[in-house]
Design an enzyme around this catalytic site. Sequence first.
Site, mmCIF file in Angstrom:
data_model
loop_
_atom_site.group_PDB
_atom_site.id
_atom_site.type_symbol
_atom_site.label_atom_id
_atom_site.label_comp_id
_atom_site.label_asym_id
_atom_site.label_seq_id
_atom_site.Cartn_x
_atom_site.Cartn_y
_atom_site.Cartn_z
ATOM 1 N N ARG A 106 59.713 -42.054 -46.239
ATOM 2 C CA ARG A 106 59.558 -43.395 -45.961
ATOM 3 C C ARG A 106 61.163 -43.887 -45.920
ATOM 4 N NH1 ARG A 106 54.232 -45.882 -48.823
ATOM 5 N NH2 ARG A 106 53.033 -45.727 -46.819
ATOM 6 N N GLY A 123 47.030 -48.280 -43.700
ATOM 7 C CA GLY A 123 46.382 -49.614 -43.280
ATOM 8 C C GLY A 123 46.653 -50.180 -42.164
#
Length: 648
Positions: free
Chosen positions: A37, A372
């Site tokens: 990330r 999500g």
Amino acid sequence: MNKKTVADVDVKGKKVLVRVDFNVPLNENKEITDDSRIIAALPTINYLLGHGAAVILLSHLGRPKGQVKEEFRLKPVAQRLQELLETKVFYLEDCIGEEVKKQANELQPGQVMLLENLRFYPEEEANDSAFASKLASLADIYVNDAFGTAHRAHASTTGIAQYLPAVSGFLLNKEIKAMDTALAGAEHPFTAIMGGSKVSDKIGVIKNLLNKVDSLLIGGGMANTFLLAQGYNMQKSFVEKDNLDWAQTLLAQEEADKIKLPVDVVVTDHLAEDAPYRVVSVDAIPENWMAVDIGPRTVAIYAEIIRQSKTVVWNGPMGVFEIDNFAAGTEGVARAIGETDCLSIVGGGDSLAAIHKLGVEEQISHISTGGGASLKMLEGSTLPGVAALLDKKTGKEIARRPIIAGNWKMHKTPLEAKENIAALRTMVSGSEAEIIIFPPFIDIPIVASEAAGSNIYWGGQNMYWRASGAFTGEISAPMLIAAGCRYVLCGHSERRQFFGDTDQEVGRKAVAAFAHGLIPMVCVGETLAQRQAEETHSVLCKQIRECLSAIDRAHAARLLIAYEPIWAIGTGVAAKAQDAQEAACYIRKQLVRMWDKDTANSIRILYGGSVKPHNIQELMACEDIDGVLVGGSSLDAATFADMANSYR
Ligand code: ADP
Ligand code: MG
């Protein structure tokens, strides 16, 4: 995507707040076990640093639930980022407050700073507007590059966009583009593969995808509920009885033939590395055993459909892949995607883990960093963090965001100020302009409390350039900062005319303002006599040189200049738009000479002098006029709101 990106704005010399997703996994020793990330955010950070921005990074980490928790500090992330960037990363132990403001103000172009975990404050997840405005006060531009949290409406993802020009980073842009391509312009045959543990998580996705795709392949725990709905005895398998009706209805509808379910499964009697297992048909699950993966016949059927596809979207593993013996289904599907020349998009935390475990990253066209968020997109929803960004549209460079400033001069008691701001804040909440009120000093505290959490900024009408001392009747930059001011007027023509402010003093004030974290709005302009004698240019040239020459390049891009022809102030005679533009253009040329073209193009030039609702549009339409400084017409909330609202 029709949203502006970092490449669409001029960031040179600006402070840029970047929301990144540094929510990385840490082990007990606070070591980062997967830095993908952080790596994913590097293109945007490097671009900004390379283009002369001072970069302030915002992130969350874990779930500290609104409290300071040592194990969720971003310190290890700062260290890793520093190694990756090969440049010092200033790490602060808070994300708002005096110290953060001071450090952010001192941050130079090309430098990068990481603020502490946003979720140490409950206000972050509550999307508290006062918290968002505190974050926003640190910078000039906001960049969202955190795809992983773009589906959440939090202070740092949506709230903040109310206060700053907001654009997307490269990672966010890439993610949205990939999803948009698959969902809106998919080449057929289009196959969706859905797995993972629960149907309930993905009902919305199935609903949205079913009419878009040609095949929907179902595996993982969610297949069990569908098989049960078809009447198979699933024994001890994980099923969601609550969704049985829904699954039955879905299987009974017209498009149900697109849905493919497992024909065989891997079964076991308990979940462990060494548990016994075998492959059975779905109608032959042994008593008290459970289905934990799709079987080889199912893999073969699914693989054949995948091979014929031009677009594949995958979310959720086909089995309990964490256990090697139950990973074959997930692996088989991954390999089939890898072997197929198609556009393939994979999203979901566990799906990603499965792909990494199997080492098939290279074969996938796009691996989404946000579980999500990618699910939300598959559901067809717009992500709030994306919706909050500026649309791509032509017109003025948005780094020169329009400013509508009101100078109250020596008007309004604190009580009147309170009433005015209370009314104004709701009237201007939809304005895209930067709205600034300059109240009398005595009104500043009440303006600050009434305007808190709104999109109204405030500033001082004047200040003395020294930070403290025996200067009766004066006010300093640190005092204005402490009162929440973001701006200060320097050398308003009335100060020059009645109180003898000289260019030299105005220059000192501007330098002191920047030094303490205020943005100065330096006023310049000629008198009627000077204009009639055709001295406008020479007067402006001299004022600019003497007021601004001590400002260093690092600060200059944030400077505001108000051109106020003295003959137009309080006289009701406004300069013609053409004259105002001509003067503003001349000023900008002087700024190029003083610094450089990019810096000059970032500096916002305002026009002041008898600005009224009827002439504001004409003035603001001028190429070099980026805002207006309104006197008398700013006193009435409704009139001023009218002007501010010409920028929705
Ligand atoms: P993603 O994070 O990719 O969206 P999910 O979180 O929905 O995926 O699901 C992943 C989890 O589903 C994994 O932990 C996996 O062990 C579990 N799972 C997959 N198949 C089964 C199954 N047949 N029974 C129980 N759990 C399963
Ligand atoms: Mg998951």
